[in-house]
Design a protein around this motif. Sequence first.
Motif, PDB file in Angstrom:
ATOM      1  N   ASP A 108      40.489  35.388  37.736  1.00 39.02           N
ATOM      2  CA  ASP A 108      41.674  34.561  37.991  1.00 39.02           C
ATOM      3  C   ASP A 108      42.955  35.384  37.938  1.00 39.02           C
ATOM      4  OD1 ASP A 108      40.092  32.316  38.284  1.00 39.02           O
ATOM      5  OD2 ASP A 108      40.302  31.697  36.180  1.00 39.02           O
ATOM      6  N   GLU A 109      42.990  36.369  37.051  1.00 35.83           N
ATOM      7  CA  GLU A 109      44.181  37.202  36.930  1.00 35.83           C
ATOM      8  C   GLU A 109      44.344  38.104  38.150  1.00 35.83           C
ATOM      9  OE1 GLU A 109      47.692  38.452  35.093  1.00 35.83           O
ATOM     10  OE2 GLU A 109      46.349  36.743  34.727  1.00 35.83           O
ATOM     11  N   VAL A 110      43.218  38.646  38.669  1.00 35.91           N
ATOM     12  CA  VAL A 110      43.294  39.484  39.873  1.00 35.91           C
ATOM     13  C   VAL A 110      43.744  38.646  41.064  1.00 35.91           C
ATOM     14  CG1 VAL A 110      41.967  40.891  41.483  1.00 35.91           C
ATOM     15  CG2 VAL A 110      41.582  41.128  39.028  1.00 35.91           C
ATOM     16  N   VAL A 111      43.201  37.435  41.194  1.00 31.64           N
ATOM     17  CA  VAL A 111      43.604  36.549  42.293  1.00 31.64           C
ATOM     18  C   VAL A 111      45.091  36.227  42.203  1.00 31.64           C
ATOM     19  CG1 VAL A 111      43.305  34.240  43.266  1.00 31.64           C
ATOM     20  CG2 VAL A 111      41.303  35.576  42.598  1.00 31.64           C
ATOM     21  N   ARG A 112      45.581  36.039  40.983  1.00 35.63           N
ATOM     22  CA  ARG A 112      46.971  35.650  40.803  1.00 35.63           C
ATOM     23  C   ARG A 112      47.928  36.817  40.988  1.00 35.63           C
ATOM     24  NH1 ARG A 112      50.939  35.818  37.180  1.00 35.63           N
ATOM     25  NH2 ARG A 112      49.675  37.116  35.781  1.00 35.63           N
ATOM     26  N   ALA A 113      47.579  37.965  40.438  1.00 38.82           N
ATOM     27  CA  ALA A 113      48.563  39.052  40.387  1.00 38.82           C
ATOM     28  C   ALA A 113      48.021  40.383  40.878  1.00 38.82           C
ATOM     29  CB  ALA A 113      49.077  39.210  38.954  1.00 38.82           C
ATOM     30  N   GLY A 114      46.875  40.405  41.539  1.00 40.24           N
ATOM     31  CA  GLY A 114      46.339  41.667  42.035  1.00 40.24           C
ATOM     32  C   GLY A 114      47.227  42.264  43.112  1.00 40.24           C
ATOM     33  N   VAL A 115      47.293  43.580  43.169  1.00 39.36           N
ATOM     34  CA  VAL A 115      48.157  44.279  44.123  1.00 39.36           C
ATOM     35  C   VAL A 115      47.290  45.140  45.046  1.00 39.36           C
ATOM     36  CG1 VAL A 115      50.033  45.918  44.418  1.00 39.36           C
ATOM     37  CG2 VAL A 115      50.070  44.312  42.488  1.00 39.36           C
ATOM     38  N   THR A 116      47.458  44.953  46.362  1.00 42.15           N
ATOM     39  CA  THR A 116      46.758  45.766  47.347  1.00 42.15           C
ATOM     40  C   THR A 116      47.659  46.908  47.795  1.00 42.15           C
ATOM     41  OG1 THR A 116      45.472  43.879  48.142  1.00 42.15           O
ATOM     42  CG2 THR A 116      45.663  45.759  49.608  1.00 42.15           C
ATOM     43  N   THR A 117      47.151  48.107  47.698  1.00 42.21           N
ATOM     44  CA  THR A 117      47.899  49.293  48.133  1.00 42.21           C
ATOM     45  C   THR A 117      47.071  50.052  49.153  1.00 42.21           C
ATOM     46  OG1 THR A 117      46.979  50.729  46.416  1.00 42.21           O
ATOM     47  CG2 THR A 117      48.927  49.425  45.837  1.00 42.21           C
ATOM     48  N   ASP A 118      47.658  51.108  49.709  1.00 41.41           N
ATOM     49  CA  ASP A 118      46.926  51.933  50.675  1.00 41.41           C
ATOM     50  C   ASP A 118      45.714  52.600  50.038  1.00 41.41           C
ATOM     51  OD1 ASP A 118      48.678  51.253  52.662  1.00 41.41           O
ATOM     52  OD2 ASP A 118      49.967  53.019  52.376  1.00 41.41           O
ATOM     53  N   ARG A 119      45.775  52.858  48.740  1.00 40.71           N
ATOM     54  CA  ARG A 119      44.681  53.551  48.070  1.00 40.71           C
ATOM     55  C   ARG A 119      43.504  52.635  47.796  1.00 40.71           C
ATOM     56  NH1 ARG A 119      46.535  57.195  43.151  1.00 40.71           N
ATOM     57  NH2 ARG A 119      44.329  57.728  43.396  1.00 40.71           N
ATOM     58  N   ASN A 120      43.726  51.326  47.594  1.00 43.10           N
ATOM     59  CA  ASN A 120      42.615  50.426  47.278  1.00 43.10           C
ATOM     60  C   ASN A 120      42.391  49.361  48.352  1.00 43.10           C
ATOM     61  OD1 ASN A 120      44.719  48.631  46.939  1.00 43.10           O
ATOM     62  ND2 ASN A 120      44.142  48.006  44.870  1.00 43.10           N
ATOM     63  N   ARG A 121      42.888  49.626  49.579  1.00 42.57           N
ATOM     64  CA  ARG A 121      42.789  48.618  50.638  1.00 42.57           C
ATOM     65  C   ARG A 121      41.334  48.284  50.970  1.00 42.57           C
ATOM     66  NH1 ARG A 121      46.613  46.801  53.903  1.00 42.57           N
ATOM     67  NH2 ARG A 121      48.013  48.500  53.302  1.00 42.57           N
ATOM     68  N   LEU A 122      40.424  49.240  50.846  1.00 47.57           N
ATOM     69  CA  LEU A 122      39.021  48.974  51.127  1.00 47.57           C
ATOM     70  C   LEU A 122      38.390  48.111  50.030  1.00 47.57           C
ATOM     71  CD1 LEU A 122      36.455  49.471  52.827  1.00 47.57           C
ATOM     72  CD2 LEU A 122      36.059  51.519  51.453  1.00 47.57           C
ATOM     73  N   SER A 123      38.674  48.424  48.771  1.00 43.34           N
ATOM     74  CA  SER A 123      38.088  47.677  47.669  1.00 43.34           C
ATOM     75  C   SER A 123      38.741  46.319  47.478  1.00 43.34           C
ATOM     76  CB  SER A 123      38.210  48.483  46.363  1.00 43.34           C
ATOM     77  OG  SER A 123      37.350  49.592  46.379  1.00 43.34           O
ATOM     78  N   LEU A 124      40.018  46.199  47.758  1.00 40.64           N
ATOM     79  CA  LEU A 124      40.737  44.941  47.568  1.00 40.64           C
ATOM     80  C   LEU A 124      41.634  44.695  48.788  1.00 40.64           C
ATOM     81  CD1 LEU A 124      41.263  42.612  45.526  1.00 40.64           C
ATOM     82  CD2 LEU A 124      43.214  43.942  44.702  1.00 40.64           C
ATOM     83  N   ASN A 129      41.463  36.610  48.059  1.00 42.82           N
ATOM     84  CA  ASN A 129      40.036  36.433  48.313  1.00 42.82           C
ATOM     85  C   ASN A 129      39.157  37.251  47.379  1.00 42.82           C
ATOM     86  OD1 ASN A 129      40.281  34.587  50.427  1.00 42.82           O
ATOM     87  ND2 ASN A 129      40.527  36.208  51.963  1.00 42.82           N
ATOM     88  N   PHE A 130      39.723  37.747  46.297  1.00 39.02           N
ATOM     89  CA  PHE A 130      38.925  38.569  45.395  1.00 39.02           C
ATOM     90  C   PHE A 130      37.751  37.792  44.815  1.00 39.02           C
ATOM     91  CE2 PHE A 130      38.035  40.107  41.056  1.00 39.02           C
ATOM     92  CZ  PHE A 130      37.566  41.380  41.373  1.00 39.02           C
ATOM     93  N   ASP A 131      37.946  36.507  44.507  1.00 40.62           N
ATOM     94  CA  ASP A 131      36.851  35.725  43.933  1.00 40.62           C
ATOM     95  C   ASP A 131      35.711  35.505  44.922  1.00 40.62           C
ATOM     96  OD1 ASP A 131      38.379  34.118  45.539  1.00 40.62           O
ATOM     97  OD2 ASP A 131      38.223  32.342  44.262  1.00 40.62           O
ATOM     98  N   SER A 132      35.951  35.762  46.234  1.00 40.64           N
ATOM     99  CA  SER A 132      34.898  35.630  47.238  1.00 40.64           C
ATOM    100  C   SER A 132      34.108  36.919  47.426  1.00 40.64           C
ATOM    101  CB  SER A 132      35.501  35.216  48.594  1.00 40.64           C
ATOM    102  OG  SER A 132      36.141  33.961  48.511  1.00 40.64           O
ATOM    103  N   GLN A 133      34.598  38.034  46.886  1.00 40.06           N
ATOM    104  CA  GLN A 133      33.906  39.303  47.064  1.00 40.06           C
ATOM    105  C   GLN A 133      33.079  39.713  45.856  1.00 40.06           C
ATOM    106  OE1 GLN A 133      37.306  42.098  47.518  1.00 40.06           O
ATOM    107  NE2 GLN A 133      36.474  43.200  45.760  1.00 40.06           N
ATOM    108  N   VAL A 134      33.261  39.052  44.707  1.00 37.46           N
ATOM    109  CA  VAL A 134      32.523  39.449  43.508  1.00 37.46           C
ATOM    110  C   VAL A 134      31.069  39.016  43.615  1.00 37.46           C
ATOM    111  CG1 VAL A 134      34.591  39.370  42.066  1.00 37.46           C
ATOM    112  CG2 VAL A 134      33.139  37.341  42.268  1.00 37.46           C
ATOM    113  N   GLY A 135      30.192  39.721  42.909  1.00 33.55           N
ATOM    114  CA  GLY A 135      28.772  39.408  42.928  1.00 33.55           C
ATOM    115  C   GLY A 135      28.455  38.134  42.161  1.00 33.55           C
ATOM    116  N   GLU A 136      27.334  37.512  42.527  1.00 34.79           N
ATOM    117  CA  GLU A 136      26.942  36.257  41.901  1.00 34.79           C
ATOM    118  C   GLU A 136      25.422  36.155  41.867  1.00 34.79           C
ATOM    119  OE1 GLU A 136      27.896  31.449  42.319  1.00 34.79           O
ATOM    120  OE2 GLU A 136      28.627  32.891  43.796  1.00 34.79           O
ATOM    121  N   GLN A 137      24.882  35.638  40.773  1.00 33.77           N
ATOM    122  CA  GLN A 137      23.450  35.366  40.673  1.00 33.77           C
ATOM    123  C   GLN A 137      23.156  34.006  41.305  1.00 33.77           C
ATOM    124  OE1 GLN A 137      21.738  35.973  36.774  1.00 33.77           O
ATOM    125  NE2 GLN A 137      23.221  37.567  36.264  1.00 33.77           N
ATOM    126  N   VAL A 138      22.129  33.950  42.155  1.00 39.18           N
ATOM    127  CA  VAL A 138      21.795  32.727  42.872  1.00 39.18           C
ATOM    128  C   VAL A 138      20.604  32.016  42.242  1.00 39.18           C
ATOM    129  CG1 VAL A 138      21.150  31.763  45.119  1.00 39.18           C
ATOM    130  CG2 VAL A 138      22.707  33.726  44.997  1.00 39.18           C
TER     131      VAL A 138
END
Length: 254
Positions: A108-124, A129-138
């Motif tokens: 929730d904190e990353v979704v609220r205040a996460g910062v995308t930069t040129d260095r982490n554009r691939l990872s974030l 939409n960060f909560d849509s990219q995290v892993g989940e057990q089905v």
Amino acid sequence: MTFTKRFLTLATLAAAILAADMVGGASKAHAQEVQITGPLAGAPAVRRMRLYRTGRIQLEPNFSFTLQDEFKRTLYVGLHAGYYFTDWLGIGVWGAYGVAGLNTGLTDEVVRAGVTTDRNRLSLPTNENFDSQVGEQVWAAALQLEFIPLRGKLAMFQKLFVDTDLYMFLGVAFVGVEERADVHLQESNEEAGTECALADTACLEQSQTARSSRVAIAPTFGVGLTMMFNDFVGLNLNWRGMPFSWNTSGTDES
């Protein structure tokens, strides 16, 4: 001469007291031995013990949730079935399906205040939409050997008694996991698929929600407490470990 007589008198008195103690100890030991070899010799430690497991099939609907998740917890609904050769040894299967996934405070904190930069554009690509990219057990399933070393009763206020046993299990688990699909960088936009140019914002954002599924195989182990209220109804509390490696964050810093 007088001193010698006094010394001999004290020594004789001390010897008499010691002999009396030894006789008393022998009598006490003899009395304990009579109890062991008396009418109760060979009797079981517990009479009319209730055998809840021997030769029986046990079915348990269960509700569980994952712990120590970094980004998303899974709520499971499942079923455990076990067959017991004796009251202390059996084999069981457990299966569960994830009915809900709950974001942790970190997500929730990353979704609220996460910062995308040129260095982490691939990872974030985007923080929204960060909560849509995290892993989940089905789902999860396990085959396990169950060992019940301790049995007894729990008492509440010395009036209500519940038959209880402590058990342990060890086996193999299969876990269906859903992770962010692999994405690779390219120098231009000419190639398609999972490859994106770092400057192609739309491609990177699309890759953030792309998913891939697989089955992870892991050892499983744990411990539990079963309370038997009658021959057919009980309550089971347990903890289960299933260690395996997976991409929980959906990022790749390599």
